[in-house]
Scaffold this active site. Structure first.
Site, PDB file in Angstrom:
ATOM      1  N   ARG A 109       0.827  -1.217   0.000  1.00  0.00           N
ATOM      2  CA  ARG A 109       0.000   0.000   0.000  1.00  0.00           C
ATOM      3  C   ARG A 109       0.855   1.258   0.000  1.00  0.00           C
ATOM      4  O   ARG A 109       0.418   2.321  -0.407  1.00  0.00           O
ATOM      5  CB  ARG A 109      -0.969  -0.022   1.193  1.00  0.00           C
ATOM      6  CG  ARG A 109      -1.995   1.088   1.173  1.00  0.00           C
ATOM      7  CD  ARG A 109      -3.278   0.766   1.922  1.00  0.00           C
ATOM      8  NE  ARG A 109      -3.091   0.033   3.145  1.00  0.00           N
ATOM      9  CZ  ARG A 109      -2.525   0.526   4.263  1.00  0.00           C
ATOM     10  NH1 ARG A 109      -2.133   1.784   4.297  1.00  0.00           N
ATOM     11  NH2 ARG A 109      -2.387  -0.232   5.327  1.00  0.00           N
ATOM     12  N   ASP A 153      -4.283  19.433 -15.359  1.00  0.00           N
ATOM     13  CA  ASP A 153      -4.752  18.164 -15.917  1.00  0.00           C
ATOM     14  C   ASP A 153      -4.351  18.157 -17.387  1.00  0.00           C
ATOM     15  O   ASP A 153      -4.950  18.826 -18.217  1.00  0.00           O
ATOM     16  CB  ASP A 153      -6.273  18.027 -15.751  1.00  0.00           C
ATOM     17  CG  ASP A 153      -6.787  16.692 -16.266  1.00  0.00           C
ATOM     18  OD1 ASP A 153      -6.078  16.039 -17.055  1.00  0.00           O
ATOM     19  OD2 ASP A 153      -7.912  16.296 -15.875  1.00  0.00           O
TER      20      ASP A 153
HETATM   21  C1  LIG Z   1     -10.739  10.401 -17.716  1.00  0.00           C
HETATM   22  C2  LIG Z   1     -10.279  11.704 -17.223  1.00  0.00           C
HETATM   23  C3  LIG Z   1     -10.101  11.932 -15.855  1.00  0.00           C
HETATM   24  C4  LIG Z   1     -10.424  10.898 -14.796  1.00  0.00           C
HETATM   25  O1  LIG Z   1      -9.580   9.796 -14.911  1.00  0.00           O
HETATM   26  P1  LIG Z   1     -10.041   8.286 -14.564  1.00  0.00           P
HETATM   27  O2  LIG Z   1      -8.831   7.503 -14.877  1.00  0.00           O
HETATM   28  O3  LIG Z   1     -11.229   7.980 -15.417  1.00  0.00           O
HETATM   29  O4  LIG Z   1     -10.406   8.282 -13.126  1.00  0.00           O
HETATM   30  C5  LIG Z   1      -9.621  13.174 -15.463  1.00  0.00           C
HETATM   31  N1  LIG Z   1      -9.353  14.139 -16.362  1.00  0.00           N
HETATM   32  C6  LIG Z   1      -9.517  13.951 -17.678  1.00  0.00           C
HETATM   33  C7  LIG Z   1      -9.206  15.053 -18.619  1.00  0.00           C
HETATM   34  C8  LIG Z   1      -9.999  12.734 -18.149  1.00  0.00           C
HETATM   35  O5  LIG Z   1     -10.190  12.567 -19.465  1.00  0.00           O
END
Ligand SMILES: *Cc1c(COP(=O)(O)O)cnc(C)c1O
Length: 384
Positions: free
Chosen positions: A54, A179
């Protein structure tokens, strides 16, 4: 063990998984070390620093090392989904922190922020993606702890200037998280542009084969929230397990070439449909008339990726009908895989998402471009 090199290109290092040759068998593919716990040596000392899975384990650490190399980071942390990665960042904030995020971005991340605000865990303000004046106005000096941007952003693939957003965030003492899921490190390195955390849903381009979920956070030394984020991951038990990490290592070997193929296909697809009589708009940062094109051209150095949205002319339900009519595009959510996907985004993200009814979100894969164009043409014809 892994060999580090400052002289080899990131593509070379990734293609060889940091040249990890198994010392026992000579296998050029690193073994998958699937274990929950680690035996101590005869002195009761830890052998390689691993205690319990973990907290960390060798296959996951190997994948993290590859991603850190690609991102120009000091460290990367892998979690079992993109969501658990962004949740860990928000969980690491001090109580009642003020968070600024985009009004249009990955919808589940937005829902999570909304829920945390409703529960009184954080305060939040939203700004329209790409609008730096609105971002500046939303910041509260000394109180805003996290600025969360997504570029290119889900929905209309709007672009935010990472370097400018970093400057604004830092001017009030906040951390900038980017992101960058739609722009993997072969095209954008957010940390080089001043971001504090580069965040990816590694489910998408990094994984690239639609066979697992994963999330990754990368940072440089002395990032203030970093140790807390690692703790949250250990408390929540959200570390990426060995099998998924092993698949991810496989995937990262071909990331740059997959992304290049998706970008090339997407540019041809966008150009073809941009001038089409049945199309209202093609939203793709690679097209010169996209409002974020100039910034995108600066911060996406190796292609604009495979993500676009297309607004179709015709009846309100035409886009929805088209998503059911494609024969090459697969009607599924997600993105960044080798197979092309089509999605009626409003159905998936909800009526409150601000996504127009006539919008199709498209993830372009590595199939032959002629098949993709012909398929979309036939879906248009079938619904005209
Ligand atoms: C898919 C996605 C997420 C979330 O990721 P998961 O792996 O589905 O939890 C976050 N940001 C963007 C831009 C995404 O396309």
């Amino acid at each position: 063990m892994a060999r580090k090199s400052n002289t080899l290109a990131p593509e070379t290092l990734a293609a060889q998984a940091l040249r990890h040759i198994d010392p026992v068998s000579g296998s050029v593919v690193p073994p998958m070390v699937a274990t929950s716990t680690f035996a101590r040596d005869e002195n009761y000392d830890l052998r390689e620093g691993y205690v319990y899975a973990r907290y960390g384990s060798p296959t996951t650490a190997h994948a993290e090392e590859i991603i850190a190399t690609l991102e120009g980071a000091d460290e990367s942390l892998l979690l079992n989904s993109g969501m658990s990665a962004s949740v860990a960042v928000v969980e690491s904030l001090p109580p009642n922190a003020h968070v600024v995020a985009q009004s249009m971005m990955y919808h589940v991340g937005l829902h999570w922020l909304e829920r945390q605000a409703q529960r009184g865990v954080i305060r939040k303000d939203l700004f329209p993606a790409g609008d730096l004046h609105a971002l500046k106005a939303a910041l509260i000096p000394g109180e805003t702890k996290l600025v969360w941007i997504e570029t290119p952003a889900n929905g209309d693939w709007s672009i935010t200037d990472i370097a400018a957003a970093a400057e604004l965030a830092h001017s009030v003492g906040a951390v900038l998280m980017v992101d960058s899921t739609a722009a993997p490190p072969c095209t954008t390195k957010p940390l080089d542009l001043g971001a504090d955390i580069s965040f990816h849903s590694a489910t998408k381009y990094m994984g690239g084969h639609s066979d697992f979920t994963a999330g990754v956070l990368s940072a440089r030394k002395d990032m203030p929230l970093w140790d807390e984020i690692r703790e949250v991951r250990s408390f929540q038990g959200t570390i990426l397990p060995a099998f998924e990490a092993w698949l991810l290592i496989r995937s990262l070997r071909s990331l740059h070439i997959r992304y290049e193929a998706c970008s090339r296909n997407a540019m041809a697809f966008a150009r073809h449909f941009a001038a089409h009589k049945d199309i209202e708009a093609v939203l793709y940062p690679g097209l010169p008339d996209h409002p974020g094109h100039d910034v995108a051209a600066r911060q996406m150095k190796n292609g604009f990726g495979g993500m676009m949205s297309i607004r179709v002319n015709g009846s309100a339900r035409r886009a929805f009908e088209m998503a059911k009519r494609t024969e090459v595009f697969i009607p599924a959510t997600s993105l960044g895989g080798v197979e092309s996907l089509i999605e009626h985004r409003r159905t998936v993200a909800g009526a409150d998402s601000g996504i127009p009814e006539n919008l199709l979100r498209i993830s372009i894969g590595i199939e032959h471009i002629d098949d993709l164009i012909a398929d979309f043409e036939q879906a248009l014809a079938a619904t005209s």
